[in-house]
Design a protein around this motif. Structure first.
Motif, PDB file in Angstrom:
ATOM      1  N   SER A  19       0.812  -1.219   0.000  1.00  0.00           N
ATOM      2  CA  SER A  19       0.000   0.000   0.000  1.00  0.00           C
ATOM      3  C   SER A  19       0.842   1.263   0.000  1.00  0.00           C
ATOM      4  N   GLY A  20       2.062   1.164   0.513  1.00  0.00           N
ATOM      5  CA  GLY A  20       2.907   2.345   0.633  1.00  0.00           C
ATOM      6  C   GLY A  20       2.574   3.204   1.835  1.00  0.00           C
ATOM      7  N   MET A  21       1.570   2.813   2.629  1.00  0.00           N
ATOM      8  CA  MET A  21       1.190   3.567   3.820  1.00  0.00           C
ATOM      9  C   MET A  21       2.010   3.109   5.014  1.00  0.00           C
ATOM     10  N   ALA A  22       2.169   3.993   5.973  1.00  0.00           N
ATOM     11  CA  ALA A  22       2.738   3.591   7.254  1.00  0.00           C
ATOM     12  C   ALA A  22       1.785   2.604   7.919  1.00  0.00           C
ATOM     13  N   ALA A  23       2.341   1.634   8.642  1.00  0.00           N
ATOM     14  CA  ALA A  23       1.503   0.598   9.251  1.00  0.00           C
ATOM     15  C   ALA A  23       0.449   1.204  10.165  1.00  0.00           C
ATOM     16  N   ALA A  24       0.798   2.231  10.922  1.00  0.00           N
ATOM     17  CA  ALA A  24      -0.165   2.842  11.834  1.00  0.00           C
ATOM     18  C   ALA A  24      -1.316   3.484  11.069  1.00  0.00           C
ATOM     19  N   ASP A  25      -1.013   4.140   9.963  1.00  0.00           N
ATOM     20  CA  ASP A  25      -2.079   4.760   9.164  1.00  0.00           C
ATOM     21  C   ASP A  25      -2.974   3.697   8.530  1.00  0.00           C
ATOM     22  N   TRP A  26      -2.352   2.602   8.067  1.00  0.00           N
ATOM     23  CA  TRP A  26      -3.122   1.509   7.457  1.00  0.00           C
ATOM     24  C   TRP A  26      -4.087   0.919   8.479  1.00  0.00           C
ATOM     25  N   VAL A  27      -3.580   0.640   9.681  1.00  0.00           N
ATOM     26  CA  VAL A  27      -4.419   0.037  10.726  1.00  0.00           C
ATOM     27  C   VAL A  27      -5.525   1.002  11.142  1.00  0.00           C
ATOM     28  N   ALA A  28      -5.212   2.289  11.268  1.00  0.00           N
ATOM     29  CA  ALA A  28      -6.231   3.269  11.652  1.00  0.00           C
ATOM     30  C   ALA A  28      -7.344   3.331  10.607  1.00  0.00           C
ATOM     31  N   THR A  29      -6.978   3.254   9.326  1.00  0.00           N
ATOM     32  CA  THR A  29      -7.978   3.255   8.253  1.00  0.00           C
ATOM     33  C   THR A  29      -8.845   2.003   8.332  1.00  0.00           C
ATOM     34  N   TYR A  30      -8.202   0.878   8.571  1.00  0.00           N
ATOM     35  CA  TYR A  30      -8.937  -0.388   8.712  1.00  0.00           C
ATOM     36  C   TYR A  30      -9.902  -0.336   9.897  1.00  0.00           C
ATOM     37  N   LEU A  31      -9.432   0.179  11.044  1.00  0.00           N
ATOM     38  CA  LEU A  31     -10.287   0.224  12.229  1.00  0.00           C
ATOM     39  C   LEU A  31     -11.490   1.146  12.015  1.00  0.00           C
ATOM     40  N   ARG A  32     -11.299   2.222  11.278  1.00  0.00           N
ATOM     41  CA  ARG A  32     -12.441   3.099  10.997  1.00  0.00           C
ATOM     42  C   ARG A  32     -13.480   2.371  10.152  1.00  0.00           C
ATOM     43  N   ALA A  33     -13.015   1.519   9.231  1.00  0.00           N
ATOM     44  CA  ALA A  33     -13.944   0.789   8.368  1.00  0.00           C
ATOM     45  C   ALA A  33     -14.614  -0.360   9.092  1.00  0.00           C
ATOM     46  N   ASN A  42     -17.133 -13.513   8.424  1.00  0.00           N
ATOM     47  CA  ASN A  42     -18.399 -12.795   8.262  1.00  0.00           C
ATOM     48  C   ASN A  42     -18.231 -11.373   7.752  1.00  0.00           C
ATOM     49  N   LEU A  43     -17.004 -10.940   7.544  1.00  0.00           N
ATOM     50  CA  LEU A  43     -16.743  -9.609   7.022  1.00  0.00           C
ATOM     51  C   LEU A  43     -16.045  -9.713   5.672  1.00  0.00           C
ATOM     52  N   ILE A  44     -16.478  -8.887   4.733  1.00  0.00           N
ATOM     53  CA  ILE A  44     -15.784  -8.775   3.458  1.00  0.00           C
ATOM     54  C   ILE A  44     -15.208  -7.373   3.365  1.00  0.00           C
ATOM     55  N   LEU A  45     -13.899  -7.311   3.198  1.00  0.00           N
ATOM     56  CA  LEU A  45     -13.209  -6.032   3.090  1.00  0.00           C
ATOM     57  C   LEU A  45     -13.292  -5.512   1.661  1.00  0.00           C
ATOM     58  N   VAL A  46     -13.507  -4.232   1.527  1.00  0.00           N
ATOM     59  CA  VAL A  46     -13.393  -3.568   0.229  1.00  0.00           C
ATOM     60  C   VAL A  46     -12.046  -2.853   0.226  1.00  0.00           C
ATOM     61  N   LEU A  47     -11.153  -3.315  -0.643  1.00  0.00           N
ATOM     62  CA  LEU A  47      -9.787  -2.803  -0.695  1.00  0.00           C
ATOM     63  C   LEU A  47      -9.624  -1.836  -1.858  1.00  0.00           C
ATOM     64  N   GLU A  48      -8.914  -0.758  -1.588  1.00  0.00           N
ATOM     65  CA  GLU A  48      -8.513   0.173  -2.631  1.00  0.00           C
ATOM     66  C   GLU A  48      -7.034   0.464  -2.420  1.00  0.00           C
ATOM     67  N   ASN A  49      -6.221   0.157  -3.423  1.00  0.00           N
ATOM     68  CA  ASN A  49      -4.761   0.280  -3.290  1.00  0.00           C
ATOM     69  C   ASN A  49      -4.250  -0.512  -2.085  1.00  0.00           C
ATOM     70  N   HIS A  50      -4.847  -1.695  -1.884  1.00  0.00           N
ATOM     71  CA  HIS A  50      -4.439  -2.648  -0.842  1.00  0.00           C
ATOM     72  C   HIS A  50      -4.805  -2.189   0.569  1.00  0.00           C
ATOM     73  N   VAL A  51      -5.677  -1.189   0.689  1.00  0.00           N
ATOM     74  CA  VAL A  51      -6.080  -0.669   1.997  1.00  0.00           C
ATOM     75  C   VAL A  51      -7.570  -0.907   2.192  1.00  0.00           C
ATOM     76  N   PRO A  52      -8.000  -1.474   3.336  1.00  0.00           N
ATOM     77  CA  PRO A  52      -9.440  -1.650   3.588  1.00  0.00           C
ATOM     78  C   PRO A  52     -10.099  -0.298   3.830  1.00  0.00           C
ATOM     79  N   ARG A  53     -10.992   0.074   2.938  1.00  0.00           N
ATOM     80  CA  ARG A  53     -11.659   1.372   3.045  1.00  0.00           C
ATOM     81  C   ARG A  53     -13.063   1.256   3.613  1.00  0.00           C
ATOM     82  N   ARG A  54     -13.721   0.125   3.397  1.00  0.00           N
ATOM     83  CA  ARG A  54     -15.062  -0.098   3.913  1.00  0.00           C
ATOM     84  C   ARG A  54     -15.294  -1.603   3.983  1.00  0.00           C
ATOM     85  N   VAL A  55     -16.416  -2.003   4.609  1.00  0.00           N
ATOM     86  CA  VAL A  55     -16.672  -3.429   4.797  1.00  0.00           C
ATOM     87  C   VAL A  55     -18.130  -3.751   4.513  1.00  0.00           C
TER      88      VAL A  55
END
Length: 733
Positions: free
Chosen positions: A553-567, A589-602
């Protein structure tokens, strides 16, 4: 894998590169010119008794060369008594471009499948060079037996034979290397999860080394009493069955159920060995893979349960046809069932539902089948059936109903499906925009027989519609991109003797199905989907997919996780605090919607059986079933147990072990997510205390160990819970 006839005009350059490669020295064409190779294979093309094939990998890349021939018209005819049904075979695997464990074994089985596709073939004969020890081992793996050495014009060869039955009985995954791998991982998981649930207490030896019983091992211990045991460090006995049996009293397994639990353990071992042998995708490959490739690649099963791959009832061939990791296309069987002895519930018109899912041509075909039996189509509705269920249950357990034409066998549908991680749910791979189909199957797996109750499912579509309306009308949930995949229609047969007794049992859950929305039509350009379970996946070399996704994704791990937790976490918290609405939000039971390898919504799924409303708000009568009365402390477990303990602790352990994000940093981000929601919604303050210092430690394995046939009462799950003290809340600080 698939094979097509070799086309010299198309394939010559590739063929020349393969057969002249140094690794192909036993092929006998080292140093051959392009024209020499053309001459050799033109001779094969001109020979009516010889055929060359080009094999392709699942991703469409050329992978192997195979030749089949009639031994009666070959040099071999001088060396043995050729029998009717004999077929000769050669195979060459493409020079490797990267390391892929188990590739040659997979190619060998693909070529053997090709040979035995012809029903006239009863025995395959091979004659590899006696110096080629590697191919001799692969031949033995699929059932070849060496008869003797023979002198051919260009080599001394091992004359070897494999009968159709020997090949069918070969089990390449049940070999020492694969089963040892499985034993190590299951024992490591048992130590970790039984320690987490305070059933056992390993002895610290200093540093990261521990002992339990006769085994020593390395492990990392985290808060939440989370253990990460290194399976490769295990020393001592490596037999998971003996390990579990020796702990029967400690684990509290009822003596009469020990055999059943051990069978689930054994099936879990076999499944792990099968995946070790046949699933070769690396984490880096899965980063870019499609939805169903990722679904089939999952190797772990439920992260908490030790016996998580039981599937009692499946045989060897069933596993290769219907297990999600096999990734085999399945065409569902269809039956017609009498309308006055069945149910159908949906928000719209029944025939329009079938027309959308089946198409007008197939509906007409089914009606013609009914008329051909002198039956009126207007008296029947249609039900999809798992092929295993038809073969093993419906034709036996419901024989009388089939004979009296209350259940009428029809045909298979044209669409191909793939089994999902939940085994009985299928995704349409030919028309991904069509609904999932969830079928009943009388297979025992992870504490339940995987049936579906028609009467219980009467309320499934209304419940889903109500939950969807709550979600869609909530501004916060919309802003998070949180949606549910509705179970839109359900059907089932209730006219059998088992229903007429009035006593619910496994037999009243054997002939039913439901349809769930597909996520595919809801995707925007640049989005793709993956099961959330993939975030806990490690490939057979130990590389984590979530780590590969973060790096890609090119994101910092903390930013990636924070984005995932929001979703993921924020909408689950909001549903609980705003609506007293709880799901079962584990990985499957959850399906992740990924954009540029980052979970944006579920997308949340499996709503009908695993949702609860925990207050006294008005509900439509048909939705009333999901209301439960519990204390605030139990309500909070919808986050503490189902999210923190059930999923996030495993994810946090992976990220810490991989050096991407420390355990404290992960839980700090998790706490930030919960606090930010509270800040944005002050009106919900004080409803529940998600920052309390500790919470009740609800234990999943203890449920299964107590009764592996039925862990909980689906109608009253809260009363079935087993607690083992408390766990410190990792976000309380």
């Amino acid at each position: 894998m698939r094979a097509v006839p070799l086309d010299l005009e198309r394939d010559l350059d590739l063929l020349h590169a393969w057969v002249t490669h140094p690794r192909s020295h036993f092929w006998g064409l080292q140093g051959a010119t392009r024209e020499k190779v053309r001459e050799e294979y033109q001779a094969i093309a001109d020979n009516p008794h010889h055929q060359a094939w080009l094999g392709y990998d699942d991703d469409g890349s050329p992978l192997f060369l195979a030749e089949t021939y009639d031994p009666a018209h070959s040099e071999l005819a001088q060396h043995y008594d050729v029998q009717p049904g004999d077929l000769g075979m050669h195979v060459l695997v493409a020079p490797p471009t990267r390391k892929r464990s188990g590739l040659t074994s997979a190619v060998m089985r693909a070529v053997m499948d090709l040979c035995f596709t012809d029903s006239r073939v009863e025995r395959v004969v091979v004659e590899p060079d006696v110096r080629n020890e590697a191919i001799a081992r692969k031949n033995a793996e699929v059932g070849f037996v060496e008869q003797r050495h023979v002198q051919l014009h260009d080599k001394v060869a091992r004359l070897s034979f494999c009968t159709r039955t020997a090949y069918e009985m070969s089990v390449p995954h049940l070999r020492p290397e694969a089963i040892t791998y499985a034993h190590r991982r299951l024992i490591a998981k048992a130590i970790a999860e039984f320690s987490h649930e305070r059933l056992i207490s390993p002895l610290a030896l200093g540093g990261d080394r521990y002992r339990f019983g006769e085994n020593t091992f390395k492990a990392q211990r985290y808060e939440l009493e989370h253990w990460v045991v290194d399976p490769d460090s295990l020393e001592g006995p490596l037999d998971a069955l003996d390990f579990i049996a020796g702990l029967r009293e400690t684990l509290g397994i009822p003596e009469k159920l020990l055999g059943t639990y051990l069978e689930e353990i054994s099936a879990t071992l076999a499944g792990t060995a099968w995946k070790f042998t046949h699933r070769r995708e690396t984490a880096d490959e899965l980063v870019h893979a499609g939805f169903q490739t990722i679904e089939a690649a999952m190797t772990e099963g439920h992260p908490g349960f030790v016996a998580n791959n039981g599937r009692i009832g499946f045989g060897l061939r069933d596993h290769s046809q219907f297990a999600p990791e096999a990734g085999s296309p399945v065409r569902l069987r269809w039956v017609a069932i009498l309308k006055d002895e069945s149910i159908f519930v949906a928000g719209g018109d029944e025939r329009e539902h079938y027309a959308a899912e089946l198409g007008a041509d197939l509906l007409d075909h089914f009606e013609q089948q009914l008329r051909g039996r002198r039956l009126a189509p207007a008296d029947y509705r249609y039900l999809p059936v798992h092929p295993w269920q038809w073969e093993h249950k419906l034709t036996v357990t419901f024989a009388a109903d089939v004979a009296r034409r209350a259940i009428v066998p029809l045909d298979a549908g044209p669409d191909r499906y793939r089994a999902q991680q939940s085994i009985r749910t299928f995704f349409n791979i030919d028309r991904p925009e069509r609904h999932y189909v969830k079928t009943a199957i009388a297979v025992q797996n992870m504490g339940f027989m995987r049936g579906l109750s028609p009467k219980y499912m009467r309320a499934t579509p209304p419940i889903n519609d109500w939950v969807a309306s709550v979600v869609e009308n909530d501004e916060e949930l919309r802003s998070c991109g949180f949606h549910v995949l509705r179970e839109l229609a359900s059907t089932g047969f209730v006219g059998d003797a088992y229903h007429r007794t009035g006593t619910p049992s496994a037999y009243t859950k054997m002939l039913a199905a439901l349809w769930r929305e597909s996520p595919v039509p809801r995707l925007a350009d640049g989005e793709r989907v993956a099961t959330m379970a993939c975030l806990l996946h490690r490939d057979r070399d130990g590389n984590a997919l979530v780590s590969a996704l973060i790096q890609a994704s090119g994101m910092a791990a903390a930013d990636w996780v924070a984005t995932y937790l929001r979703a993921y976490l924020r909408p689950i918290v909001h549903c609980l605090l705003r609506h007293d609405l709880a799901f079962m939000p584990h990985g499957e039971n959850l399906i992740l919607v990924l954009e540029n390898h980052v979970p944006r919504r579920v997308f949340m799924k499996d709503i009908g059986e695993e949702v609860a409303v925990m207050n006294d708000q008005p509900l439509p009568p048909e939705v009333e079933r999901i209301r439960v009365e519990v204390s605030d402390e139990i309500k909070e477990l919808a986050i503490f147990t189902d999210v923190f303990d059930g999923f996030l602790r495993h994810l946090a352990g992976i990220l810490d072990a991989d050096g991407l994000l420390s355990w404290p940093e992960f839980w700090s981000l998790t706490g930030d997510c919960v606090r930010e929601h509270a800040k944005d919604h002050p009106a919900l303050s004080g409803r529940l205390d998600l920052l309390r210092p500790a919470f009740k430690h609800s234990c999943l394995n203890r449920l299964q160990l107590r009764n592996t046939l039925q862990m909980v009462d689906i109608a009253d799950q809260a009363s079935s819970l087993i607690f083992a003290g408390e766990l410190d809340n990792p976000i309380a600080r």
